[in-house]
Scaffold this motif. Structure first.
Motif, PDB file in Angstrom:
ATOM      1  N   GLY A  15       0.482  -2.889   2.665  1.00 43.99           N
ATOM      2  CA  GLY A  15      -0.854  -2.664   3.198  1.00 43.99           C
ATOM      3  C   GLY A  15      -1.567  -3.917   3.661  1.00 43.99           C
ATOM      4  N   ASP A  16      -0.944  -5.073   3.496  1.00 38.40           N
ATOM      5  CA  ASP A  16      -1.565  -6.348   3.863  1.00 38.40           C
ATOM      6  C   ASP A  16      -1.375  -6.709   5.330  1.00 38.40           C
ATOM      7  OD1 ASP A  16      -2.391  -6.750   1.253  1.00 38.40           O
ATOM      8  OD2 ASP A  16      -0.717  -8.085   0.752  1.00 38.40           O
ATOM      9  N   TRP A  17      -0.456  -6.051   5.993  1.00 36.69           N
ATOM     10  CA  TRP A  17      -0.162  -6.377   7.378  1.00 36.69           C
ATOM     11  C   TRP A  17       0.014  -5.099   8.179  1.00 36.69           C
ATOM     12  CZ3 TRP A  17       4.621  -5.206   9.650  1.00 36.69           C
ATOM     13  CH2 TRP A  17       5.610  -4.762   8.773  1.00 36.69           C
ATOM     14  N   SER A  18      -0.170  -5.185   9.502  1.00 36.49           N
ATOM     15  CA  SER A  18      -0.107  -3.971  10.318  1.00 36.49           C
ATOM     16  C   SER A  18       0.911  -4.037  11.439  1.00 36.49           C
ATOM     17  CB  SER A  18      -1.472  -3.658  10.919  1.00 36.49           C
ATOM     18  OG  SER A  18      -1.828  -4.644  11.854  1.00 36.49           O
ATOM     19  N   TYR A  19       1.326  -5.229  11.824  1.00 31.79           N
ATOM     20  CA  TYR A  19       2.302  -5.329  12.902  1.00 31.79           C
ATOM     21  C   TYR A  19       3.046  -6.641  12.754  1.00 31.79           C
ATOM     22  CZ  TYR A  19       4.449  -5.891  17.433  1.00 31.79           C
ATOM     23  OH  TYR A  19       5.368  -6.088  18.417  1.00 31.79           O
ATOM     24  N   GLY A  20       4.340  -6.591  13.024  1.00 34.80           N
ATOM     25  CA  GLY A  20       5.131  -7.813  13.011  1.00 34.80           C
ATOM     26  C   GLY A  20       6.372  -7.625  13.850  1.00 34.80           C
ATOM     27  N   ARG A  21       6.690  -8.626  14.615  1.00 37.40           N
ATOM     28  CA  ARG A  21       7.871  -8.592  15.478  1.00 37.40           C
ATOM     29  C   ARG A  21       9.119  -8.471  14.603  1.00 37.40           C
ATOM     30  NH1 ARG A  21       8.016 -13.887  18.767  1.00 37.40           N
ATOM     31  NH2 ARG A  21       8.104 -14.642  16.649  1.00 37.40           N
ATOM     32  N   ILE A  24       9.794  -4.053   9.578  1.00 38.28           N
ATOM     33  CA  ILE A  24       9.770  -2.614   9.320  1.00 38.28           C
ATOM     34  C   ILE A  24       8.425  -2.257   8.697  1.00 38.28           C
ATOM     35  CG2 ILE A  24      10.829  -0.718   8.049  1.00 38.28           C
ATOM     36  CD1 ILE A  24      13.443  -2.430   8.094  1.00 38.28           C
ATOM     37  N   PRO A  25       7.635  -1.404   9.371  1.00 34.59           N
ATOM     38  CA  PRO A  25       6.342  -0.997   8.813  1.00 34.59           C
ATOM     39  C   PRO A  25       6.503  -0.380   7.425  1.00 34.59           C
ATOM     40  CG  PRO A  25       6.544  -0.283  11.090  1.00 34.59           C
ATOM     41  CD  PRO A  25       7.902  -0.788  10.661  1.00 34.59           C
ATOM     42  N   GLY A  26       5.523  -0.631   6.562  1.00 44.69           N
ATOM     43  CA  GLY A  26       5.536  -0.051   5.229  1.00 44.69           C
ATOM     44  C   GLY A  26       6.389  -0.796   4.223  1.00 44.69           C
ATOM     45  N   THR A  27       6.805  -2.017   4.552  1.00 45.43           N
ATOM     46  CA  THR A  27       7.614  -2.815   3.635  1.00 45.43           C
ATOM     47  C   THR A  27       6.859  -4.085   3.252  1.00 45.43           C
ATOM     48  OG1 THR A  27       8.723  -4.018   5.418  1.00 45.43           O
ATOM     49  CG2 THR A  27       9.791  -1.989   4.628  1.00 45.43           C
ATOM     50  N   GLU A  69       6.033 -13.425  13.559  1.00 42.84           N
ATOM     51  CA  GLU A  69       4.643 -13.331  13.967  1.00 42.84           C
ATOM     52  C   GLU A  69       4.158 -12.017  13.370  1.00 42.84           C
ATOM     53  OE1 GLU A  69       2.076 -13.784  18.072  1.00 42.84           O
ATOM     54  OE2 GLU A  69       4.207 -13.308  18.175  1.00 42.84           O
ATOM     55  N   VAL A  70       3.182 -12.099  12.487  1.00 42.89           N
ATOM     56  CA  VAL A  70       2.745 -10.900  11.779  1.00 42.89           C
ATOM     57  C   VAL A  70       1.215 -10.861  11.744  1.00 42.89           C
ATOM     58  CG1 VAL A  70       2.999 -12.010   9.518  1.00 42.89           C
ATOM     59  CG2 VAL A  70       3.044  -9.524   9.661  1.00 42.89           C
ATOM     60  N   ARG A  71       0.668  -9.669  12.023  1.00 46.46           N
ATOM     61  CA  ARG A  71      -0.786  -9.474  11.977  1.00 46.46           C
ATOM     62  C   ARG A  71      -1.173  -9.131  10.547  1.00 46.46           C
ATOM     63  NH1 ARG A  71      -3.123  -5.275  16.098  1.00 46.46           N
ATOM     64  NH2 ARG A  71      -1.956  -3.903  14.739  1.00 46.46           N
ATOM     65  N   VAL A  72      -2.033  -9.968   9.949  1.00 47.86           N
ATOM     66  CA  VAL A  72      -2.349  -9.896   8.523  1.00 47.86           C
ATOM     67  C   VAL A  72      -3.839  -9.693   8.324  1.00 47.86           C
ATOM     68  CG1 VAL A  72      -2.252 -11.191   6.347  1.00 47.86           C
ATOM     69  CG2 VAL A  72      -0.403 -11.421   8.012  1.00 47.86           C
ATOM     70  N   LYS A  73      -4.183  -8.893   7.316  1.00 48.80           N
ATOM     71  CA  LYS A  73      -5.584  -8.718   6.947  1.00 48.80           C
ATOM     72  C   LYS A  73      -6.124 -10.017   6.374  1.00 48.80           C
ATOM     73  CE  LYS A  73      -5.586  -3.844   5.681  1.00 48.80           C
ATOM     74  NZ  LYS A  73      -5.796  -2.902   4.565  1.00 48.80           N
ATOM     75  N   VAL A  74      -7.332 -10.392   6.779  1.00 44.80           N
ATOM     76  CA  VAL A  74      -7.975 -11.596   6.252  1.00 44.80           C
ATOM     77  C   VAL A  74      -8.147 -11.466   4.740  1.00 44.80           C
ATOM     78  CG1 VAL A  74     -10.118 -12.943   6.278  1.00 44.80           C
ATOM     79  CG2 VAL A  74      -9.079 -12.195   8.430  1.00 44.80           C
ATOM     80  N   THR A  75      -8.439 -10.270   4.254  1.00 45.56           N
ATOM     81  CA  THR A  75      -8.599 -10.076   2.805  1.00 45.56           C
ATOM     82  C   THR A  75      -7.315 -10.395   2.056  1.00 45.56           C
ATOM     83  OG1 THR A  75      -8.133  -7.708   3.068  1.00 45.56           O
ATOM     84  CG2 THR A  75     -10.452  -8.362   2.994  1.00 45.56           C
ATOM     85  N   ALA A  76      -6.163 -10.149   2.668  1.00 47.14           N
ATOM     86  CA  ALA A  76      -4.891 -10.474   2.017  1.00 47.14           C
ATOM     87  C   ALA A  76      -4.733 -11.985   1.880  1.00 47.14           C
ATOM     88  CB  ALA A  76      -3.723  -9.885   2.808  1.00 47.14           C
TER      89      ALA A  76
END
Length: 84
Positions: A15-21, A24-27, A69-76
């Motif tokens: 749940g800390d990230w939403s997209y990454g080149r 695998i989502p959900g890992t 390259e991964v999109r990460v929540k600032v809260t994480a």
């Protein structure tokens, strides 16, 4: 946004990230940080973390482009700093 030094190993829950080149989502994801970049329109919620997979053989070689390259929540990122 918290300062995350280059070379820091981030361990991100699904749940800390939403997209990454090539991720695998959900890992869970681990990334050795090369740099952190703001997202122009959502800088208060998300940032791009560029870095290397922990098993990368080349993270310290000059001019080696980041493997990840991964999109990460600032809260994480805040949570990672508190966990130290």
């Amino acid at each position: 946004m918290p300062e995350i030094a280059a070379g820091t190993l981030l361990r991100l829950d699904p749940g800390d990230w939403s997209y990454g080149r090539d991720l695998i989502p959900g890992t869970a994801v681990a990334v050795t940080v090369a740099c952190v970049r703001d997202l122009p329109n959502r800088a208060d919620e998300w940032v791009w973390v560029l870095g290397h997979r922990p098993e990368c053989d080349y993270p310290h070689v000059d001019r080696h482009p980041p493997c990840m390259e991964v999109r990460v929540k600032v809260t994480a990122l805040h949570d990672q700093r508190r966990a130290r």
